[in-house]
Design a protein around this motif. Structure first.
Motif, short mmCIF file in Angstrom:
data_model
loop_
_atom_site.label_atom_id
_atom_site.label_comp_id
_atom_site.label_asym_id
_atom_site.label_seq_id
_atom_site.Cartn_x
_atom_site.Cartn_y
_atom_site.Cartn_z
N ASP A 111 42.04 33.63 42.62
CA ASP A 111 41.91 34.85 43.48
C ASP A 111 41.53 35.93 42.62
O ASP A 111 40.72 36.85 42.97
N ALA A 114 37.81 35.48 41.62
CA ALA A 114 37.23 36.16 42.74
C ALA A 114 37.02 37.68 42.99
O ALA A 114 36.00 38.47 43.31
N LEU A 115 38.34 38.44 42.56
CA LEU A 115 38.34 40.03 42.82
C LEU A 115 37.42 40.42 41.65
O LEU A 115 36.71 41.51 42.14
N ARG A 117 34.69 39.27 40.52
CA ARG A 117 33.57 39.01 40.89
C ARG A 117 32.73 39.95 41.86
O ARG A 117 31.76 40.73 41.61
N THR A 118 33.78 40.32 42.74
CA THR A 118 33.48 41.07 43.96
C THR A 118 33.54 42.63 43.42
O THR A 118 32.32 43.21 43.66
N GLY A 119 34.47 42.80 42.78
CA GLY A 119 34.62 44.27 42.19
C GLY A 119 33.29 44.68 41.12
O GLY A 119 32.98 45.69 41.41
N ALA A 121 30.40 43.17 41.17
CA ALA A 121 29.12 43.25 42.13
C ALA A 121 29.10 44.67 42.88
O ALA A 121 27.92 44.91 43.24
N ASP A 122 30.31 44.94 43.45
CA ASP A 122 30.12 46.24 44.29
C ASP A 122 29.62 47.47 43.56
O ASP A 122 29.27 48.32 43.78
N TRP A 445 34.56 49.67 38.49
CA TRP A 445 35.41 48.50 37.99
C TRP A 445 35.22 48.25 36.58
O TRP A 445 34.15 48.05 35.87
#
Length: 822
Positions: A111, A114-115, A117-119, A121-122, A445
């Motif tokens: 998790d 994933a957090l 990677r998403t953060g 990328a944003d 981030w």
């Protein structure tokens, strides 16, 4: 990917009214940090994330940094995982956090990955940028006072700063003041630089060493506290200004600290070399994190003060720069720059805030408590990052600080007040004096995994993850053990400061009686050209007593000197005095002070223990009383004792002369005795000889009478009666002649007897004289030892204590040896 154009990408513009983050990136010019930055925000405001963003951007720009981490948050900087895989995050996920969330460590790691990677990328941050920040600088976590990370030897060597004393003495003295204050704070002494005698003494000791370009360590400083290398402080003698007993107490406080097992980690590891901690020898920038979460408040203050002082010294050795050359970041400045108090850290931090700009050194200071900051000092900061504040008092104080920093550049207090009242988590007001107006932004981030404070037990793994190592050329403590013996002797076995002897122990300086060449030749060495020579005093145990031997009956009153010199006394305080006997020390020729620029060996037990030395002095006096004696040749029958120092040959001659004199005296008596007897017999002999003469005369007369009578008788044969008368007369005459002859014979026999008796007496006298001479010759040879021992009151210890024995230290290349100069 965001094109930063060489600037720091720290977030995006945020609209407070809409509560929305816009797409416009916030790019911060790193050159603006040369006027320093302040980050303020309460716990949970996102302050740590913003600061890590700034540090990551600095790494991408190749800007080195020293990072002070009081809580353990900054160690997260080393957690960069370019692959963003769960396997990379898993070892660093907190199992307790996962359990509280009802997850396994593996699920929590997945998790978290994933957090991230998403953060990222944003925010337009690709894994390549993470890899870039990971490789851009060399990361390391240092742990002063602990070996959990890379230990830092911050008291092993108080190195003299670079620079010329005469041209930069003000800077030197500022550094000295900070260092002295930090050292005293470590032993819980709050010292005023002007009023405190402890501070004045330490400052003068540091100045004396650094002015001469000499490094000192804590051990050397302890020695110099006891034996300062100067005689006066101000107008007073050192003893008047700061008595030796009081100085000893101060030295003991530092020595107790140094001797504490818990303190040993402060004296091992890499030296506090700012240049080496900012760049590798190859020129690669470094981000050095100083983890302080394990230290007490006083230890943190001590380290931060020394770090600031070292940073200032390094800074002043650099050329000027208008660009950001290096960064100093402190994650929590609370307590180190207060508005009224003056902790040791405040003065060097103030100087850095005022002067570092000219050298391209930027300070970035973060805090949760703006009320407790000296805003007059922080008015030097050109950039303020202000997040959510906890109280109105904090906000009011911060507005005062921002208004002071704006310096009349159109600061709108009301507008800023409204902004601060509306700020939420991860939202910051950026007030930069180099820009036209303040900006509100949302922090990006962080590329590093912000897992929260890292405990000390994980620091070794963290350094291993980053491939961290001590700066090249900065040996760890173990390197000292592997050093060459000669180098060890120079570093460990000698000091330029004369060690202080214990109270009540006397010290003596033996004079260097031999020049280096003479000392070498005496040691069987040949002097060589190119050898360097220096004088070294080695401590030894010296004892000397005078002993009086008195025997009035024998006419003896003599003194003997007993000397012992133990160059390597047993640490247990056991001395076999007869095995360390030495030639007498000429007390009146001892030096009152050591030679200039001489080094000294270390003072160790028992020489450093006043009780042990007192016991040894008593033992020496007892040894002299019980074990020292005066042996003299003697002749009891002659009642003679050899004078002290008289040879056996001379004493034998004296005995022979005395025996001859006694023999002559006895011989005279003996002769007188015999002569009386001889005289008596001689008188008898003389009488007999006179009687013999008389008898012989009478015999002759009688003989003539007898002849005459006989002739007459022949003529008168024919008368009968008359003839008978004549025959009778003739017979009578014959009888008388025979009697006279008998008397002659008797006298002759008597004379012969007397002469024989005289001869016997003379022989007896001669024999008696020979016996007498032989007996006295034997008496003269009858020698024995007479042993005199002293009385207790006749033993006087005139010298006892530490003797500094001079040696010449001869060095040729890497080879070093010492030969005695005494």
């Amino acid at each position: 990917m965001i094109d930063t154009g060489g600037k720091f990408y720290i977030g995006r513009t945020h609209d407070l009214k809409q509560g929305k983050t816009l797409d416009s990136p916030i790019l911060y010019d790193p050159a603006d940090l040369t006027t320093h930055g302040v980050v303020v925000g309460m716990t949970g405001s996102g302050k740590t994330g913003l600061c890590i963003d700034l540090l990551e951007e600095a790494a991408l720009q190749g800007i080195p940094a020293l990072l002070v981490d009081p809580k353990g948050d900054l160690a997260n900087l080393l957690l960069h995982f370019p692959d963003l895989s769960p396997e990379s995050f898993a070892p660093w996920v907190d199992p307790d956090d996962a359990r509280r969330e009802g997850k396994s460590v593996e699920q929590a790691a997945a998790d978290t990955a994933a957090l991230w990677r998403t953060g990222l990328a944003d925010w337009g941050i690709e894994p390549a940028r993470i890899a870039q920040v990971r490789e851009a600088v060399e990361y390391a976590v240092y742990t002063p006072g602990s070996e959990s990370g890379i230990p830092v030897n911050i008291v092993g060597s108080l190195a003299a700063p670079e620079g010329d004393w005469e041209s930069d003495r003000e800077r030197f003295r500022e550094l000295i003041a900070s260092t002295a204050t930090a050292l005293l704070g470590l032993v819980d002494i709050e010292a005023d630089p002007v009023q405190s005698r402890e501070h004045i003494l330490l400052s003068n000791l540091l100045e004396h060493a650094w002015k001469a370009g000499q490094d000192v360590d804590l051990t050397e400083l302890i020695r110099q506290i006891q034996t300062p290398p100067f005689e006066k402080l101000g107008a007073f003698e050192i003893e008047q200004f700061y008595a030796s007993g009081d100085r000893f107490e101060l030295a003991m406080r530092f020595n107790n600290l140094l001797a504490s097992p818990a303190f040993q980690a402060w004296t091992t590891g890499t030296p506090l070399d700012v240049g080496a901690m900012l760049w590798t020898p190859e020129g690669r920038p470094r981000h050095s994190v100083f983890y302080l979460a394990h230290l007490s408040d006083s230890e943190r203050m001590f380290f931060v003060t020394l770090l600031l002082a070292s940073l200032e010294a390094w800074m002043r050795s650099q050329s000027g720069s208008s660009t950001l050359r290096a960064l100093f970041y402190m994650d929590e400045v609370f307590g180190y720059l207060p508005p009224t108090a003056a902790p040791p850290s405040k003065a060097p931090m103030l100087r850095l805030l005022k002067q570092a700009r000219a050298f391209g050194l930027g300070l970035l200071l973060a805090t949760q408590n703006p009320v407790d900051l000296d805003y007059k000092a922080l008015s030097n900061a050109g950039t303020w990052f202000v997040g959510k504040l906890q109280t109105e008092q904090d906000k009011a104080r911060l507005l005062d600080g921002l208004e002071g920093a704006a310096s009349g550049s159109g600061f709108d207090r009301r507008q800023v007040d409204d902004i601060l009242s509306s700020i939420g988590k991860r939202v910051f007001l950026l007030h930069n004096v180099h820009e036209k107006a303040p900006v509100v932004f949302y922090t990006r981030w962080a590329m590093a995994y912000l897992r929260g404070p890292i405990t000390r037990t994980r620091l070794e793994d963290l350094n291993a993850l980053a491939g961290a190592a001590a700066p090249a050329g900065a040996p760890a403590a173990a390197a000292t053990e592997a050093a060459e013996p000669a180098a060890q002797m120079q570093a460990v076995d000698l000091t330029q400061t004369r060690p202080a002897v214990p109270s009540g122990v006397t010290e003596y300086f033996l004079p260097p009686r031999k020049r280096p060449g003479e000392a070498l030749e005496a040691a069987g060495r040949t002097p060589q050209p190119g050898q360097s020579r220096s004088l070294v005093y080695r401590p030894a145990l010296a004892a000397q007593a005078t002993v009086r031997f008195l025997d009035r009956k024998a006419g003896i009153d003599d003194e003997k000197t007993v000397t012992a010199l133990d160059l390597s006394p047993d640490r247990r305080g056991v001395v076999r005095w007869d095995s360390v006997a030495a030639d007498p020390i000429e007390v009146d020729r001892l030096d009152s002070m050591p030679e200039d620029e001489a080094a000294f060996g270390l003072l160790q037990a028992p020489l450093s223990d006043s009780k042990a030395m007192k016991s040894l002095e008593k033992d020496f006096a007892d040894y002299v009383y019980r074990g020292v004696e005066l042996r003299l040749l003697s002749n009891d029958k002659l009642k003679l004792v050899a004078a002290p120092g008289m040879s056996e040959e001379d004493f034998r001659q004296q005995c022979m002369e005395a025996a001859d004199e006694a023999a002559d005296e006895e011989a005279e008596k003996l002769k007188a005795k015999f002569e009386t007897k001889i005289k008596r017999i001689q008188d008898k002999l003389a009488r007999e000889e006179r009687e013999l003469a008389e008898d012989q005369a009478e015999h002759s007369a009688r003989r003539m009478e007898e002849v005459a009578t006989h002739a007459e008788n022949l003529l008168g044969l024919f008368g009968s009666s008359r003839s008978r008368r004549r025959v009778s007369s003739s017979l009578t005459k014959r009888r008388m002649t025979s009697r006279a002859k008998a008397e002659i014979e008797e006298s002759m026999d008597a004379i012969a007897d007397f002469k024989e008796e005289l001869e016997e007496l003379e022989d007896e006298m001669a024999e008696a004289l020979e016996d007498l001479d032989a007996r006295w010759d034997e008496i003269a040879e009858d020698l024995e030892d007479k042993v005199l021992t002293p009385r207790r009151q006749d033993v006087h210890v005139e010298l006892f204590g530490v003797a500094w024995v001079p040696h010449w230290r001869i060095a040729e290349g890497e080879r070093t040896e010492e030969v005695t100069a005494y």
